[in-house]
Design a protein around this motif. Sequence first.
Motif, mmCIF file in Angstrom:
data_model
loop_
_atom_site.group_PDB
_atom_site.id
_atom_site.type_symbol
_atom_site.label_atom_id
_atom_site.label_comp_id
_atom_site.label_asym_id
_atom_site.label_seq_id
_atom_site.Cartn_x
_atom_site.Cartn_y
_atom_site.Cartn_z
ATOM 1 N N LEU A 1 0.842 -1.188 0.000
ATOM 2 C CA LEU A 1 0.000 0.000 0.000
ATOM 3 C C LEU A 1 0.879 1.240 0.000
ATOM 4 C CD1 LEU A 1 -2.994 0.906 0.179
ATOM 5 C CD2 LEU A 1 -2.704 0.929 2.670
ATOM 6 N N ARG A 2 0.636 2.153 -0.940
ATOM 7 C CA ARG A 2 1.411 3.386 -1.069
ATOM 8 C C ARG A 2 0.600 4.612 -0.694
ATOM 9 N NH1 ARG A 2 6.925 3.343 -2.449
ATOM 10 N NH2 ARG A 2 7.393 1.263 -3.214
ATOM 11 N N ALA A 3 -0.704 4.571 -0.924
ATOM 12 C CA ALA A 3 -1.576 5.701 -0.586
ATOM 13 C C ALA A 3 -2.983 5.182 -0.384
ATOM 14 C CB ALA A 3 -1.552 6.760 -1.692
ATOM 15 N N LEU A 4 -3.694 5.882 0.501
ATOM 16 C CA LEU A 4 -5.074 5.537 0.805
ATOM 17 C C LEU A 4 -5.778 6.805 1.240
ATOM 18 C CD1 LEU A 4 -7.231 3.285 1.471
ATOM 19 C CD2 LEU A 4 -6.346 3.380 3.788
ATOM 20 N N ASP A 5 -6.904 7.087 0.629
ATOM 21 C CA ASP A 5 -7.652 8.272 1.037
ATOM 22 C C ASP A 5 -9.109 8.100 0.674
ATOM 23 O OD1 ASP A 5 -8.030 10.826 2.169
ATOM 24 O OD2 ASP A 5 -6.196 11.567 1.243
ATOM 25 N N TRP A 6 -9.907 8.977 1.221
ATOM 26 C CA TRP A 6 -11.338 8.994 0.941
ATOM 27 C C TRP A 6 -11.552 9.561 -0.452
ATOM 28 C CZ3 TRP A 6 -13.642 6.334 4.602
ATOM 29 C CH2 TRP A 6 -13.061 6.290 5.865
ATOM 30 N N LEU A 7 -12.557 9.093 -1.132
ATOM 31 C CA LEU A 7 -12.831 9.488 -2.502
ATOM 32 C C LEU A 7 -12.923 11.005 -2.661
ATOM 33 C CD1 LEU A 7 -13.320 8.400 -5.329
ATOM 34 C CD2 LEU A 7 -15.744 8.218 -4.795
ATOM 35 N N ASN A 8 -13.539 11.688 -1.708
ATOM 36 C CA ASN A 8 -13.687 13.138 -1.843
ATOM 37 C C ASN A 8 -12.425 13.902 -1.451
ATOM 38 O OD1 ASN A 8 -14.281 12.253 0.779
ATOM 39 N ND2 ASN A 8 -15.506 14.055 1.233
ATOM 40 N N PHE A 9 -11.309 13.191 -1.212
ATOM 41 C CA PHE A 9 -10.031 13.826 -0.910
ATOM 42 C C PHE A 9 -8.955 13.412 -1.916
ATOM 43 C CE2 PHE A 9 -12.179 14.149 3.186
ATOM 44 C CZ PHE A 9 -11.931 15.483 3.503
ATOM 45 N N GLU A 10 -9.365 13.142 -3.133
ATOM 46 C CA GLU A 10 -8.414 12.699 -4.153
ATOM 47 C C GLU A 10 -7.322 13.728 -4.401
ATOM 48 O OE1 GLU A 10 -8.270 10.694 -8.606
ATOM 49 O OE2 GLU A 10 -10.187 11.409 -7.818
ATOM 50 N N ASP B 1 -3.722 -4.824 9.992
ATOM 51 C CA ASP B 1 -2.343 -5.077 10.414
ATOM 52 C C ASP B 1 -1.602 -5.953 9.411
ATOM 53 O OD1 ASP B 1 -2.922 -3.609 12.693
ATOM 54 O OD2 ASP B 1 -3.260 -5.386 13.944
ATOM 55 N N GLU B 2 -2.333 -6.675 8.580
ATOM 56 C CA GLU B 2 -1.745 -7.593 7.596
ATOM 57 C C GLU B 2 -1.280 -6.879 6.327
ATOM 58 O OE1 GLU B 2 -4.813 -10.412 6.663
ATOM 59 O OE2 GLU B 2 -5.191 -10.852 8.779
ATOM 60 N N ILE B 3 -1.724 -5.650 6.108
ATOM 61 C CA ILE B 3 -1.444 -4.965 4.849
ATOM 62 C C ILE B 3 -0.023 -4.415 4.842
ATOM 63 C CG2 ILE B 3 -2.103 -3.039 3.342
ATOM 64 C CD1 ILE B 3 -4.957 -3.306 4.442
ATOM 65 N N PRO B 4 0.798 -4.848 3.879
ATOM 66 C CA PRO B 4 2.142 -4.284 3.788
ATOM 67 C C PRO B 4 2.077 -2.843 3.277
ATOM 68 C CG PRO B 4 1.776 -5.819 1.979
ATOM 69 C CD PRO B 4 0.550 -5.870 2.861
ATOM 70 N N VAL B 5 2.904 -1.997 3.865
ATOM 71 C CA VAL B 5 2.905 -0.573 3.528
ATOM 72 C C VAL B 5 4.319 -0.155 3.137
ATOM 73 C CG1 VAL B 5 2.613 1.742 4.497
ATOM 74 C CG2 VAL B 5 0.977 -0.045 5.073
ATOM 75 N N GLU B 6 4.419 0.605 2.084
ATOM 76 C CA GLU B 6 5.670 1.247 1.674
ATOM 77 C C GLU B 6 5.352 2.718 1.469
ATOM 78 O OE1 GLU B 6 8.875 0.373 1.238
ATOM 79 O OE2 GLU B 6 8.447 -1.656 1.949
ATOM 80 N N THR B 7 6.096 3.581 2.133
ATOM 81 C CA THR B 7 5.838 5.007 1.989
ATOM 82 C C THR B 7 7.123 5.744 1.684
ATOM 83 O OG1 THR B 7 6.140 5.343 4.361
ATOM 84 C CG2 THR B 7 3.884 4.996 3.598
ATOM 85 N N GLY B 8 6.952 6.926 1.120
ATOM 86 C CA GLY B 8 8.061 7.851 0.985
ATOM 87 C C GLY B 8 8.199 8.558 2.324
ATOM 88 N N GLY B 9 8.485 9.828 2.271
ATOM 89 C CA GLY B 9 8.588 10.602 3.503
ATOM 90 C C GLY B 9 9.995 10.604 4.060
ATOM 91 N N THR B 10 10.187 11.465 5.039
ATOM 92 C CA THR B 10 11.494 11.582 5.687
ATOM 93 C C THR B 10 11.694 10.427 6.660
ATOM 94 O OG1 THR B 10 10.668 12.853 7.570
ATOM 95 C CG2 THR B 10 11.279 14.114 5.578
#
Length: 162
Positions: A11-20, A63-72
Amino acid sequence: MLVVTDEHGALRALDWLNFEDRMHRLLRLHYGAGGFRLVKTSDQSTARQTLDRYFAGDVGAIDEIPVETGGTPFQREVWSALRKIPAGRTTSYGLLATTIDRPKAIRAVGMANGSNPVGIVVPCHRVIGKDSSLTGYGGGLERKRWLLEHEGVLLPTQPAAL
């Protein structure tokens, strides 16, 4: 919901539809303008299926979802600490700062919390004010309240409108 995964299913990004727009802004911030390419698919990712389980009541499923993010490195440290807050529990910004051994970095922790590109799975909604008040949430305080109650958190009742 908008769910963005990479070719490995992380998972790289997740948001509500009205916050695209916000999601796109955070993706640009973390990966650069040309650092990502979004491709719509009709296939439902494993991350999306797991989110469906979460919303159906299996609150530990995320808790099972693998996450990869950018960021500092600091942001990623905060986001990693967020993932350690169990469903049904909350913490404050101050306690979260102490958890990462930076007790004076309360504001920086709040800023990192607010720039989390993977809401719900990196559960920034579990951070509340030290007085147990609901504080900022990018998806809105009503969604934050709903998510916490969905996870079994007992919140103070809202004051009556005047």
